[in-house]
Motif scaffolding. Structure first.
Motif, mmCIF file in Angstrom:
data_model
loop_
_atom_site.group_PDB
_atom_site.id
_atom_site.type_symbol
_atom_site.label_atom_id
_atom_site.label_comp_id
_atom_site.label_asym_id
_atom_site.label_seq_id
_atom_site.Cartn_x
_atom_site.Cartn_y
_atom_site.Cartn_z
ATOM 1 N N ASP A 1 20.883 -16.834 -5.874
ATOM 2 C CA ASP A 1 22.493 -16.972 -6.464
ATOM 3 C C ASP A 1 22.769 -15.687 -7.315
ATOM 4 O O ASP A 1 21.784 -14.882 -7.866
ATOM 5 C CB ASP A 1 22.144 -18.071 -7.290
ATOM 6 C CG ASP A 1 23.543 -18.766 -7.562
ATOM 7 O OD1 ASP A 1 24.564 -17.942 -7.811
ATOM 8 O OD2 ASP A 1 23.793 -19.914 -7.314
ATOM 9 N N ASP A 2 23.850 -15.152 -7.460
ATOM 10 C CA ASP A 2 24.437 -14.159 -8.138
ATOM 11 C C ASP A 2 24.705 -14.621 -9.653
ATOM 12 O O ASP A 2 24.989 -13.671 -10.409
ATOM 13 C CB ASP A 2 25.606 -13.204 -7.604
ATOM 14 C CG ASP A 2 26.716 -14.330 -7.536
ATOM 15 O OD1 ASP A 2 26.507 -15.650 -7.215
ATOM 16 O OD2 ASP A 2 27.981 -13.787 -7.385
ATOM 17 N N ASN B 1 20.786 -11.578 -4.416
ATOM 18 C CA ASN B 1 21.787 -11.336 -3.135
ATOM 19 C C ASN B 1 21.039 -11.342 -2.185
ATOM 20 O O ASN B 1 19.724 -11.747 -2.101
ATOM 21 C CB ASN B 1 22.451 -9.866 -3.429
ATOM 22 C CG ASN B 1 21.628 -8.766 -3.467
ATOM 23 O OD1 ASN B 1 20.760 -8.563 -2.481
ATOM 24 N ND2 ASN B 1 21.719 -7.886 -4.536
ATOM 25 N N THR C 1 26.848 -25.143 -2.735
ATOM 26 C CA THR C 1 28.411 -24.996 -2.144
ATOM 27 C C THR C 1 29.400 -25.337 -3.311
ATOM 28 O O THR C 1 28.787 -26.822 -3.911
ATOM 29 C CB THR C 1 28.860 -25.328 -1.036
ATOM 30 O OG1 THR C 1 30.060 -25.279 -0.556
ATOM 31 C CG2 THR C 1 28.597 -26.677 -0.505
ATOM 32 N N THR D 1 34.089 -24.459 -0.857
ATOM 33 C CA THR D 1 33.416 -23.814 0.233
ATOM 34 C C THR D 1 32.792 -24.895 1.109
ATOM 35 O O THR D 1 31.893 -24.582 2.086
ATOM 36 C CB THR D 1 32.162 -22.922 -0.302
ATOM 37 O OG1 THR D 1 31.502 -23.582 -1.239
ATOM 38 C CG2 THR D 1 33.106 -21.457 -1.009
ATOM 39 N N ASP E 1 32.666 -24.490 4.978
ATOM 40 C CA ASP E 1 31.859 -23.434 5.290
ATOM 41 C C ASP E 1 30.561 -23.853 5.539
ATOM 42 O O ASP E 1 29.783 -23.798 6.343
ATOM 43 C CB ASP E 1 31.728 -22.202 4.361
ATOM 44 C CG ASP E 1 33.079 -21.310 4.299
ATOM 45 O OD1 ASP E 1 33.664 -21.261 5.050
ATOM 46 O OD2 ASP E 1 33.108 -20.784 3.329
ATOM 47 N N ASP F 1 27.217 -12.954 2.703
ATOM 48 C CA ASP F 1 27.392 -14.297 2.114
ATOM 49 C C ASP F 1 25.865 -15.133 2.563
ATOM 50 O O ASP F 1 25.002 -14.750 3.391
ATOM 51 C CB ASP F 1 28.522 -14.702 2.307
ATOM 52 C CG ASP F 1 28.702 -15.337 3.839
ATOM 53 O OD1 ASP F 1 27.732 -15.089 4.688
ATOM 54 O OD2 ASP F 1 29.972 -15.670 4.060
ATOM 55 N N ASP G 1 23.094 -20.003 -2.624
ATOM 56 C CA ASP G 1 24.520 -20.056 -2.728
ATOM 57 C C ASP G 1 25.197 -19.604 -1.783
ATOM 58 O O ASP G 1 24.745 -18.748 -0.938
ATOM 59 C CB ASP G 1 25.091 -19.480 -4.052
ATOM 60 C CG ASP G 1 26.412 -19.843 -4.502
ATOM 61 O OD1 ASP G 1 26.737 -20.960 -3.756
ATOM 62 O OD2 ASP G 1 26.941 -19.304 -5.137
ATOM 63 N N VAL G 2 26.272 -20.212 -1.132
ATOM 64 C CA VAL G 2 26.949 -19.655 0.039
ATOM 65 C C VAL G 2 27.840 -18.575 -0.263
ATOM 66 O O VAL G 2 27.900 -17.709 0.334
ATOM 67 C CB VAL G 2 28.099 -20.963 0.379
ATOM 68 C CG1 VAL G 2 28.964 -20.351 1.457
ATOM 69 C CG2 VAL G 2 27.362 -22.163 1.042
ATOM 70 N N ARG G 3 28.488 -18.484 -1.749
ATOM 71 C CA ARG G 3 29.029 -17.411 -2.051
ATOM 72 C C ARG G 3 28.211 -16.447 -2.719
ATOM 73 O O ARG G 3 27.722 -16.719 -3.889
ATOM 74 C CB ARG G 3 30.427 -17.766 -2.868
ATOM 75 C CG ARG G 3 31.202 -18.534 -2.338
ATOM 76 C CD ARG G 3 32.171 -17.750 -1.365
ATOM 77 N NE ARG G 3 33.356 -18.412 -0.892
ATOM 78 C CZ ARG G 3 33.690 -18.632 0.419
ATOM 79 N NH1 ARG G 3 32.902 -18.090 1.257
ATOM 80 N NH2 ARG G 3 34.775 -19.365 0.778
ATOM 81 N N LEU G 4 27.998 -15.225 -1.920
ATOM 82 C CA LEU G 4 27.128 -14.283 -2.478
ATOM 83 C C LEU G 4 27.801 -12.770 -2.425
ATOM 84 O O LEU G 4 28.577 -12.783 -1.528
ATOM 85 C CB LEU G 4 25.638 -14.101 -1.749
ATOM 86 C CG LEU G 4 24.872 -15.375 -1.961
ATOM 87 C CD1 LEU G 4 23.558 -15.060 -0.784
ATOM 88 C CD2 LEU G 4 24.183 -15.510 -3.416
ATOM 89 N N PRO G 5 27.558 -12.029 -3.262
ATOM 90 C CA PRO G 5 28.240 -10.534 -3.159
ATOM 91 C C PRO G 5 27.903 -10.013 -1.808
ATOM 92 O O PRO G 5 26.411 -10.014 -1.499
ATOM 93 C CB PRO G 5 27.724 -9.803 -4.344
ATOM 94 C CG PRO G 5 26.572 -10.348 -4.885
ATOM 95 C CD PRO G 5 26.764 -11.848 -4.497
#
Length: 453
Positions: free
Chosen positions: A9-10, A34, A81, A85, A88, A60, A53-57
């Motif tokens: 997770d970021d 990441n 999520t 999201t 996704d 993803d 996490d789904v959203r990563l820099p």
């Protein structure tokens, strides 16, 4: 030795909090900010589970999962999520992610999900979309709510307790009853099912208890009832809430005495049957209205299991849809191999009032009509009876709206720009610019000019 987990997770604060919580639960925890860091750590020391996490820099969570699946196909992955999201994550479950949890999530739910994922055999983790083996083979699911229900079902299966299964029509009550029977000591004996609401009342008594020759007009031979057919096994009484009151009394007597008297017989016969029953009706309301006997209710409702609706287990929709598609491809002799991403999203977000039965019907319809291996969105929308909405880019949708809005104003004011601008709450100069932008000429909206004197 405690299991090794990798958290990705970021959000540094959330990462620290999760690491502390899982460490306190006895797990060894490594962290990464990441996907690249995560893959590097996995290459050095392979964990037993990845929580990402789904959203990563950069890359993803879905791309991270794809990379993990390619290199370590048996390594289970759980995605975290946010609400935005969820589509996704739903797509990810179709691709093989173990499951996903929606933020904010309950700490106990997280620990329970991790424990279930770690308890999977390697073959299950490597191919979660395959049909599970054994007692629950017919139930396709990896959702948390179904996992909890199946755990309860397996516990009660080992007992002789009567089970009342509640759930909406089409949610799979008979499948759950069959699974309980298969997990019970009676698995080698018959499983017999009857829908109490589908058989006319004059015939239902004979179907359940049997009859002797000459018991009534048309009784030309002895007939074994379903209680006798299920002797030693399980009898599933579906839609028990629709059973007529007179038959409720006779059923109660059979359950109390464990003996059944066929219609027209002078003596009763012993039976050894476990009763599983189901209903979509609210039996508490039926009790209050005097439509269902209280003593029978307590006989049947020793253990109550509540099946979730399909909308309450959305992460199972891609699994079920793909499972049905595989079976129906064989039935129709077509090379069907999946759904287009937008078609799968439409299935995942539909309301499903008919639950799993409706999903099967929709997949059967698209299978029958499909002309390509990949099922398109248009077929799914047709089967769901949804309008085929064209999704436009924002700029184009805004341009069309402005054009139609200006045309409507000019029609309303007969081409009078001053009146139209006042209704739009814009000054005339700005309104003229808008008309020019859309190529609209006010004169075209004016009525026939008055004849000069």
């Amino acid at each position: 030795m405690s299991a090794q987990l990798l958290l990705v997770d970021d959000d540094a604060d959330l990462l620290k909090l999760l690491a502390m919580r899982l460490g306190a639960a006895g797990y060894q925890v490594a962290t990464a900010a990441n996907a690249e860091q995560a893959l590097a750590q996995i290459a050095v020391k392979r964990p037993q589970l990845v929580l990402s996490d789904v959203r990563l820099p950069g890359r993803d969570g879905l791309a991270l999962f794809d990379a993990i699946r390619e290199r370590h196909p048996a390594l289970p992955v759980i995605l975290l999520t946010a609400h935005g999201t969820i589509p996704d994550a739903v797509e990810a479950t179709a691709r093989g992610v173990y499951t996903y949890l929606t933020k904010p999530f309950d700490g106990k739910a997280l620990l329970d999900t991790i424990a279930r994922a770690l308890s999977l055999p390697a073959s299950d983790a490597a191919a979660p979309s395959q049909q599970p083996a054994g007692w629950r083979a017919a139930i396709i699911s990896r959702s948390n709510v179904m996992s909890e229900l199946l755990a309860e079902a397996r516990l009660v299966a080992a007992t002789e307790a009567s089970v009342l299964i509640r759930g909406e029509s089409g949610s799979g009550k008979e499948l759950l009853a069959q699974a309980i029977h298969k997990a019970s000591p009676r698995a080698g004996r018959p499983f017999v099912a009857v829908n109490c609401g589908a058989i006319p009342e004059p015939l239902l008594e004979s179907e359940l208890f049997g009859h002797v020759k000459g018991a009534f007009t048309g009784a030309l031979a002895h007939h074994r009832g379903l209680f006798q057919a299920a002797d030693g096994g399980s009898l599933f009484l579906d839609e028990i809430g629709d059973m007529p009151p007179a038959l409720q009394v006779k059923l109660l007597r059979v359950l109390q005495e464990r003996r059944v008297r066929p219609v027209g017989a002078t003596s009763a016969l012993p039976v050894d049957v476990r009763i599983l029953s189901a209903t979509h009706r609210d039996l508490d309301v039926a009790l209050a209205e005097g439509q269902f006997r209280e003593d029978l209710y307590y006989r049947l409702n020793v253990v109550s299991l509540q099946l979730p609706t399909l909308a309450e287990r959305r992460e199972d929709i891609p699994l079920l849809a793909q499972h049905f598609l595989g079976r129906l491809a064989l039935k129709y002799g077509k090379p069907l191999n999946g759904f287009a991403p937008d078609a799968l999203k439409a299935l995942s977000l539909a309301s499903w009032p008919g639950n799993v039965r409706q999903l099967h019907n929709v997949v059967e319809q698209v299978s029958a009509l499909a002309t390509t291996p990949l099922i398109p969105l248009s077929l799914v929308q047709r089967a769901l009876r949804l309008p085929s909405m064209q999704v436009l880019p924002y700029a184009e949708a805004r341009r069309r709206f402005e054009h139609e809005y200006l045309v409507g104003l000019l029609k309303l004011t007969d081409g009078n720009v001053a009146d139209a601008a006042r209704l739009a709450e814009r000054n005339r100069t700005e309104f003229y610019r808008l008309l020019q932008k859309h190529g609209l000429t006010p004169d075209l909206f004016r009525g026939e000019a008055p004849v000069a004197e």
